[in-house]
Design an enzyme around this catalytic site. Structure first.
Site, PDB file in Angstrom:
ATOM      1  N   SER A 279       2.608  -2.385  10.325  1.00  0.00           N
ATOM      2  CA  SER A 279       4.032  -2.424  10.701  1.00  0.00           C
ATOM      3  C   SER A 279       4.731  -3.745  10.379  1.00  0.00           C
ATOM      4  O   SER A 279       5.629  -4.175  11.105  1.00  0.00           O
ATOM      5  CB  SER A 279       4.195  -2.101  12.192  1.00  0.00           C
ATOM      6  OG  SER A 279       3.817  -0.779  12.445  1.00  0.00           O
TER       7      SER A 279
ATOM      8  N   ASN B 269       0.866  -1.177   0.000  1.00  0.00           N
ATOM      9  CA  ASN B 269       0.000   0.000   0.000  1.00  0.00           C
ATOM     10  C   ASN B 269       0.905   1.231   0.000  1.00  0.00           C
ATOM     11  O   ASN B 269       1.477   1.574   1.018  1.00  0.00           O
ATOM     12  CB  ASN B 269      -0.897  -0.015   1.252  1.00  0.00           C
ATOM     13  CG  ASN B 269      -1.729   1.249   1.364  1.00  0.00           C
ATOM     14  OD1 ASN B 269      -1.834   2.027   0.423  1.00  0.00           O
ATOM     15  ND2 ASN B 269      -2.333   1.452   2.540  1.00  0.00           N
TER      16      ASN B 269
ATOM     17  N   GLU C 251      -6.349  -4.897  10.125  1.00  0.00           N
ATOM     18  CA  GLU C 251      -5.307  -3.906  10.396  1.00  0.00           C
ATOM     19  C   GLU C 251      -5.661  -3.144  11.677  1.00  0.00           C
ATOM     20  O   GLU C 251      -6.438  -2.170  11.626  1.00  0.00           O
ATOM     21  CB  GLU C 251      -5.215  -2.896   9.253  1.00  0.00           C
ATOM     22  CG  GLU C 251      -4.771  -3.477   7.941  1.00  0.00           C
ATOM     23  CD  GLU C 251      -4.084  -2.413   7.076  1.00  0.00           C
ATOM     24  OE1 GLU C 251      -2.934  -2.603   6.738  1.00  0.00           O
ATOM     25  OE2 GLU C 251      -4.730  -1.397   6.769  1.00  0.00           O
TER      26      GLU C 251
ATOM     27  N   LYS D  45       0.118   4.305  -0.394  1.00  0.00           N
ATOM     28  CA  LYS D  45      -0.488   5.534   0.135  1.00  0.00           C
ATOM     29  C   LYS D  45      -0.128   6.713  -0.789  1.00  0.00           C
ATOM     30  O   LYS D  45      -0.139   6.553  -2.003  1.00  0.00           O
ATOM     31  CB  LYS D  45      -0.027   5.779   1.572  1.00  0.00           C
ATOM     32  CG  LYS D  45      -0.140   4.540   2.443  1.00  0.00           C
ATOM     33  CD  LYS D  45       0.082   4.821   3.886  1.00  0.00           C
ATOM     34  CE  LYS D  45       0.147   3.525   4.643  1.00  0.00           C
ATOM     35  NZ  LYS D  45      -0.124   3.672   6.050  1.00  0.00           N
TER      36      LYS D  45
ATOM     37  N   GLY E 229       1.860   1.973  10.934  1.00  0.00           N
ATOM     38  CA  GLY E 229       2.918   2.984  10.939  1.00  0.00           C
ATOM     39  C   GLY E 229       3.568   3.242  12.285  1.00  0.00           C
ATOM     40  O   GLY E 229       4.330   4.191  12.436  1.00  0.00           O
TER      41      GLY E 229
ATOM     42  N   HIS F 148      -9.835   1.530   4.427  1.00  0.00           N
ATOM     43  CA  HIS F 148      -8.587   1.751   5.166  1.00  0.00           C
ATOM     44  C   HIS F 148      -8.837   2.749   6.298  1.00  0.00           C
ATOM     45  O   HIS F 148      -9.583   3.723   6.132  1.00  0.00           O
ATOM     46  CB  HIS F 148      -7.500   2.269   4.224  1.00  0.00           C
ATOM     47  CG  HIS F 148      -6.136   2.194   4.836  1.00  0.00           C
ATOM     48  ND1 HIS F 148      -5.695   3.107   5.764  1.00  0.00           N
ATOM     49  CD2 HIS F 148      -5.135   1.291   4.689  1.00  0.00           C
ATOM     50  CE1 HIS F 148      -4.470   2.774   6.153  1.00  0.00           C
ATOM     51  NE2 HIS F 148      -4.109   1.661   5.509  1.00  0.00           N
TER      52      HIS F 148
ATOM     53  N   GLU G 146      -7.149   5.075   7.432  1.00  0.00           N
ATOM     54  CA  GLU G 146      -6.800   6.469   7.143  1.00  0.00           C
ATOM     55  C   GLU G 146      -7.959   7.179   6.440  1.00  0.00           C
ATOM     56  O   GLU G 146      -8.088   8.406   6.522  1.00  0.00           O
ATOM     57  CB  GLU G 146      -5.502   6.531   6.315  1.00  0.00           C
ATOM     58  CG  GLU G 146      -4.289   6.256   7.192  1.00  0.00           C
ATOM     59  CD  GLU G 146      -3.083   5.698   6.458  1.00  0.00           C
ATOM     60  OE1 GLU G 146      -3.066   5.679   5.224  1.00  0.00           O
ATOM     61  OE2 GLU G 146      -2.145   5.251   7.154  1.00  0.00           O
TER      62      GLU G 146
HETATM   63  C1  PEP Z   1      -1.220   0.232   5.918  1.00  0.00           C
HETATM   64  O1  PEP Z   1      -1.344   1.458   5.999  1.00  0.00           O
HETATM   65  O2  PEP Z   1      -2.042  -0.451   5.304  1.00  0.00           O
HETATM   66  C2  PEP Z   1      -0.068  -0.382   6.562  1.00  0.00           C
HETATM   67  C3  PEP Z   1      -0.066  -1.667   6.732  1.00  0.00           C
HETATM   68  O3  PEP Z   1       0.953   0.474   6.918  1.00  0.00           O
HETATM   69  P1  PEP Z   1       2.330   0.125   7.652  1.00  0.00           P
HETATM   70  O4  PEP Z   1       2.830  -1.179   7.105  1.00  0.00           O
HETATM   71  O5  PEP Z   1       3.227   1.252   7.334  1.00  0.00           O
HETATM   72  O6  PEP Z   1       2.018   0.008   9.114  1.00  0.00           O
END
Ligand code: PEP
Length: 253
Positions: free
Chosen positions: A214, A11, A170, A13, A176, A101, A103
């Site tokens: 992460s 992803n 998630e 972003k 993050g 997501h 976000e």
């Molecule tokens: C995400 O935003 O879908 C994600 C998994 O981010 P990160 O791996 O940076 O935590």
């Protein structure tokens, strides 16, 4: 494993320009030379909309598919400045689409709006990476399962089967932050999600649940021992070819 394929989904972003194709090309070269190991690997990069068409054309004959990261819920053209719908995403060459997501939920996206987007995406033959997860506050109040139930029930309302859905668990507090759930905790939550989906959807062969938050080359080893996990959604680490390849190398699945 419920489904034989292992998904490594990047992803991006708000990252990348046309020159960033070189990151995906390096990963594609790695996939080519490690062919036996990657027989069941499915590698997907969900990139900003402006890159979809160029990247999917360039990667047409590769082992990598391209996806988008969000869409407007309308299945038609309309007066929505700056928006793009799933039909347009599909025609640009994407095969996958991240929806729900955190976000975007944080910006006000509701479960029922996500449901409209999912239905439109399926209509346009896109495979949806449907993100669900609890915030730290919700986890602190012990409401994780209640939150996940609501996200699943409303998000997947009127969806007949899971053939075009990959569910991505998630936890918002893990995205993050470098913090991931303990394996024991993750196994419990994933099994709650699996049972919930099994009750609503009869055909178990379509069931794919992946983890995101992460994921890196150090924690992938332990994460990949989790039973029935179908893969990973990878944010930050997917913008570096080395980090992404190291994740694939260290994955035991
Ligand atoms: C995400 O935003 O879908 C994600 C998994 O981010 P990160 O791996 O940076 O935590």
């Amino acid at each position: 494993m419920t489904n034989k394929y292992r998904y490594f989904i990047g992803n991006w972003k708000m990252f990348g320009d046309f020159s960033s194709l070189k990151i995906i090309n390096s990963i594609n070269n790695y996939i080519k030379i490690s062919k036996t190991k990657s027989k069941y690997n499915r590698v997907i990069f969900c990139v900003p909309n402006i890159l979809i068409n160029h990247f999917s054309n360039k990667l047409n004959k590769s082992n990598i598919s391209i996806g988008a990261q969000n869409c407007h819920q309308l299945n038609d053209y309309g007066p929505y400045t700056g928006s793009i719908n799933s039909k347009m995403i599909k025609s640009a060459g994407a095969k996958f689409l991240i929806l729900g997501h955190s976000e975007n939920r944080r910006e006000g996206e509701t479960d029922s709006l996500i449901n409209k987007k999912i239905r439109s995406a399926i209509k346009n033959d896109l495979t949806v990476i449907f993100c669900i997860g609890e915030t730290l506050k919700q986890k602190g109040k012990n409401t994780t399962n209640k939150i996940l139930s609501k996200q699943i029930e409303t998000g997947l309302k009127k969806i007949k089967n899971l053939q075009k859905i990959i569910v991505a668990y998630e936890p918002v507090w893990s995205i993050g932050t470098g913090i991931i759930p303990r394996n024991k905790e993750l196994i419990k939550t994933l099994s709650f999600i699996r049972n919930k989906l099994n009750k609503s959807f009869k055909n178990k062969s379509f069931l794919r649940i992946i983890y995101g938050g992460s994921v890196n080359s150090k924690n992938i080893g332990a994460l990949s021992t989790i039973p029935d996990i179908s893969g990973f959604l990878i944010g930050g680490a997917s913008t570096s070819a080395k980090k992404f390849i190291d994740i694939m190398k260290n994955c035991y699945m």
